[in-house]
Design a protein around this motif. Structure first.
Motif, short mmCIF file in Angstrom:
data_model
loop_
_atom_site.label_atom_id
_atom_site.label_comp_id
_atom_site.label_asym_id
_atom_site.label_seq_id
_atom_site.Cartn_x
_atom_site.Cartn_y
_atom_site.Cartn_z
N GLU A 63 10.85 1.67 -7.18
CA GLU A 63 10.21 0.43 -7.61
C GLU A 63 8.86 0.31 -6.91
O GLU A 63 8.75 0.54 -5.71
CB GLU A 63 11.11 -0.75 -7.25
N ARG A 64 7.84 -0.05 -7.67
CA ARG A 64 6.51 -0.28 -7.10
C ARG A 64 6.43 -1.69 -6.53
O ARG A 64 7.08 -2.60 -7.08
CB ARG A 64 5.44 -0.10 -8.18
N PRO A 65 5.67 -1.91 -5.47
CA PRO A 65 5.53 -3.27 -4.91
C PRO A 65 5.07 -4.29 -5.95
O PRO A 65 5.49 -5.44 -5.94
CB PRO A 65 4.50 -3.11 -3.80
N GLN A 66 4.21 -3.89 -6.88
CA GLN A 66 3.71 -4.81 -7.90
C GLN A 66 4.60 -4.84 -9.15
O GLN A 66 4.24 -5.44 -10.15
CB GLN A 66 2.26 -4.47 -8.26
N GLY A 67 5.75 -4.20 -9.09
CA GLY A 67 6.69 -4.20 -10.21
C GLY A 67 6.62 -2.91 -11.00
O GLY A 67 5.63 -2.19 -10.96
N GLY A 68 7.68 -2.61 -11.71
CA GLY A 68 7.75 -1.38 -12.48
C GLY A 68 8.11 -0.20 -11.60
O GLY A 68 8.33 -0.35 -10.39
N LEU A 69 8.20 0.96 -12.20
CA LEU A 69 8.58 2.16 -11.47
C LEU A 69 7.36 3.03 -11.20
O LEU A 69 6.40 3.03 -11.97
CB LEU A 69 9.62 2.97 -12.27
N GLY A 70 7.43 3.80 -10.12
CA GLY A 70 6.37 4.74 -9.77
C GLY A 70 6.99 6.01 -9.23
O GLY A 70 8.18 6.07 -8.95
N VAL A 71 6.18 7.04 -9.09
CA VAL A 71 6.64 8.32 -8.56
C VAL A 71 6.00 8.54 -7.20
O VAL A 71 4.79 8.41 -7.05
CB VAL A 71 6.29 9.49 -9.52
#
Length: 126
Positions: A63-71
């Motif tokens: 999970e990214r701090p600003q929302g959504g997923l990241g790699v």
């Protein structure tokens, strides 16, 4: 002899690009050598959650701090200029059929799209 824009564009599509030199190359950058290709983890076609399972070793989806997923990388370092891919999904010919997971690909001065919305037919790059 003058080369047409279409021929130049086609040649560019067949080449790789060195971000450091700002030059196109075929097999290896004359100054920096061959790029490192990072392969997807092998997963059978149409496997449920294929996209997530194809993530290369040493990479994490979070999970990214600003929302959504990241790699994120759990590797000590990724080589500068490394190459991931290919972007996988279903080929779509009409722009109107594109989704949030579509990638435009230029070929011979026209476009087609790779739609990665179905996670059983796509890879982690979606």
């Amino acid at each position: 002899m003058q080369v047409s824009e279409d021929v130049c564009a086609q040649l560019e599509d067949e080449l790789l690009f060195c971000e450091d030199c700002r030059l196109y190359f075929r097999d290896a950058c004359p100054q920096h050598g061959a790029p490192t290709f990072i392969a997807d983890s092998p997963v059978p076609a149409r496997a449920p959650s294929r996209a997530l399972l194809s993530l290369p070793q040493g990479l994490l989806v979070k999970e990214r701090p600003q929302g959504g997923l990241g790699v994120w990388s759990a590797r000590p370092a990724l080589p500068r200029g490394c190459i991931f891919g290919p972007y996988q999904g279903e080929v779509v010919l009409e722009h109107g059929a594109c989704t949030l997971f579509s990638w435009a690909v230029r070929e011979n001065s026209s476009y087609f799209y790779i739609d990665a919305s179905d996670d059983s037919k796509s890879s982690w790059m979606r």
